[in-house]
Design an enzyme around this catalytic site. Structure first.
Site, PDB file in Angstrom:
ATOM      1  N   GLY A  17       0.834  -1.199   0.000  1.00 23.27           N
ATOM      2  CA  GLY A  17       0.000   0.000   0.000  1.00 23.27           C
ATOM      3  C   GLY A  17       0.867   1.246   0.000  1.00 23.27           C
ATOM      4  O   GLY A  17       2.094   1.166  -0.037  1.00 23.27           O
ATOM      5  N   ALA A  19       2.092   5.170   1.517  1.00 28.85           N
ATOM      6  CA  ALA A  19       2.597   5.686   2.790  1.00 28.85           C
ATOM      7  C   ALA A  19       1.430   5.944   3.740  1.00 28.85           C
ATOM      8  O   ALA A  19       0.391   6.472   3.328  1.00 28.85           O
ATOM      9  CB  ALA A  19       3.385   6.978   2.557  1.00 28.85           C
ATOM     10  N   SER A  21      -0.719   4.016   5.024  1.00 26.95           N
ATOM     11  CA  SER A  21      -1.976   3.343   4.691  1.00 26.95           C
ATOM     12  C   SER A  21      -2.385   2.309   5.740  1.00 26.95           C
ATOM     13  O   SER A  21      -3.462   1.732   5.653  1.00 26.95           O
ATOM     14  CB  SER A  21      -1.862   2.667   3.318  1.00 26.95           C
ATOM     15  OG  SER A  21      -0.853   1.677   3.339  1.00 26.95           O
ATOM     16  N   GLY A  22      -1.524   2.066   6.728  1.00 25.62           N
ATOM     17  CA  GLY A  22      -1.824   1.093   7.770  1.00 25.62           C
ATOM     18  C   GLY A  22      -1.176  -0.265   7.568  1.00 25.62           C
ATOM     19  O   GLY A  22      -1.561  -1.245   8.218  1.00 25.62           O
ATOM     20  N   SER A  24       1.937  -1.561   8.264  1.00 25.22           N
ATOM     21  CA  SER A  24       2.651  -2.159   9.400  1.00 25.22           C
ATOM     22  C   SER A  24       1.692  -2.549  10.507  1.00 25.22           C
ATOM     23  O   SER A  24       1.825  -3.631  11.102  1.00 25.22           O
ATOM     24  CB  SER A  24       3.707  -1.188   9.930  1.00 25.22           C
ATOM     25  OG  SER A  24       4.703  -0.973   8.966  1.00 25.22           O
ATOM     26  N   ALA A  42      13.332  -5.759  11.307  1.00 19.73           N
ATOM     27  CA  ALA A  42      13.459  -4.386  10.811  1.00 19.73           C
ATOM     28  C   ALA A  42      14.609  -4.344   9.814  1.00 19.73           C
ATOM     29  O   ALA A  42      15.723  -4.756  10.133  1.00 19.73           O
ATOM     30  CB  ALA A  42      13.721  -3.426  11.966  1.00 19.73           C
ATOM     31  N   HIS A  58       7.333   3.039  15.559  1.00 22.62           N
ATOM     32  CA  HIS A  58       7.085   1.625  15.241  1.00 22.62           C
ATOM     33  C   HIS A  58       7.426   0.737  16.442  1.00 22.62           C
ATOM     34  O   HIS A  58       6.694  -0.203  16.755  1.00 22.62           O
ATOM     35  CB  HIS A  58       7.905   1.187  14.025  1.00 22.62           C
ATOM     36  CG  HIS A  58       7.234   1.431  12.714  1.00 22.62           C
ATOM     37  ND1 HIS A  58       6.297   0.574  12.205  1.00 22.62           N
ATOM     38  CD2 HIS A  58       7.365   2.433  11.818  1.00 22.62           C
ATOM     39  CE1 HIS A  58       5.869   1.039  11.038  1.00 22.62           C
ATOM     40  NE2 HIS A  58       6.507   2.163  10.784  1.00 22.62           N
ATOM     41  N   ASP A  88       9.635  -5.866   7.778  1.00 15.72           N
ATOM     42  CA  ASP A  88       9.192  -4.501   7.501  1.00 15.72           C
ATOM     43  C   ASP A  88      10.410  -3.626   7.237  1.00 15.72           C
ATOM     44  O   ASP A  88      11.151  -3.318   8.158  1.00 15.72           O
ATOM     45  CB  ASP A  88       8.398  -4.004   8.709  1.00 15.72           C
ATOM     46  CG  ASP A  88       7.526  -2.797   8.439  1.00 15.72           C
ATOM     47  OD1 ASP A  88       7.548  -2.279   7.313  1.00 15.72           O
ATOM     48  OD2 ASP A  88       6.815  -2.387   9.366  1.00 15.72           O
TER      49      ASP A  88
END
Length: 181
Positions: A17, A19, A21-22, A24, A42, A58, A88
């Site tokens: 998706g 930036a 956008s949910g 993570s 990470a 995060h 991620d």
């Protein structure tokens, strides 16, 4: 959220998706639904204070149940077999290869694909987060356009190997590819 994925190993779920956008948040919730002790990988290299603040946000989203690894390139070499793992994100992972290869798109893509292939030899459930860069403004520079191309090809490769793909739009998950039952 999706029920626990089939125990056939390995299992790959791509979450993509734009930036903010949910992506993570959704990936982490999916991992917590599947495991009481998920793993977070990470791939980011922290290069300035603003980015360090993003990383900190995060980190604050995750509780003590998470095992966290920081790995810039060789994710498949981590002790993540037979675990539920959030990786991620592809964009930052690719940035590391792109920087190492002095912006060589073909070599960066080769290295990235090799990592995905190696990852899929491991038993486990992997949730990979990525960005859809080509849906927004076009990059102003040649190197920016080259990276956007790299990101698009990398996303296509992961999606082709994935059991499921979810596109996040304004915080809402949209199923693009559903797992076979």
């Amino acid at each position: 959220m999706m029920s626990t994925p089939p125990r056939q190993q390995p299992y790959l779920h791509l979450v993509t998706g734009g930036a903010r956008s949910g992506k993570s948040r959704y990936a982490q919730q999916l991992a917590r639904d599947w495991s009481e002790t998920p793993v977070y990988v990470a791939t980011a290299k922290v290069w300035d204070d603003e980015f360090a603040q993003r990383v900190s946000r995060h980190q604050d989203d995750r509780g003590p149940e998470w095992t966290v690894f920081e790995e810039l390139r060789q994710v498949s070499q981590l002790p993540i077999s037979e675990r539920v793992v959030v990786i991620d994100c592809v964009t930052l992972w690719l940035t590391n290869f792109f920087s190492d290869t002095k912006s060589d798109v073909n070599e960066s893509l080769r290295l990235f694909r090799a990592e995905i292939d190696a990852l899929l030899l491991l038993p486990g459930q992997f949730i990979i987060v990525t960005n859809e860069l080509g849906m927004g403004l076009h990059a102003e520079t040649a190197i920016g356009r080259a990276f956007t191309d790299l990101q698009g090809w990398a996303n296509q490769y992961v999606a082709s190997r994935a059991d499921a793909v979810t596109l996040m739009v304004s915080g809402l998950p949209m199923t693009v590819k559903a797992p076979l039952r």
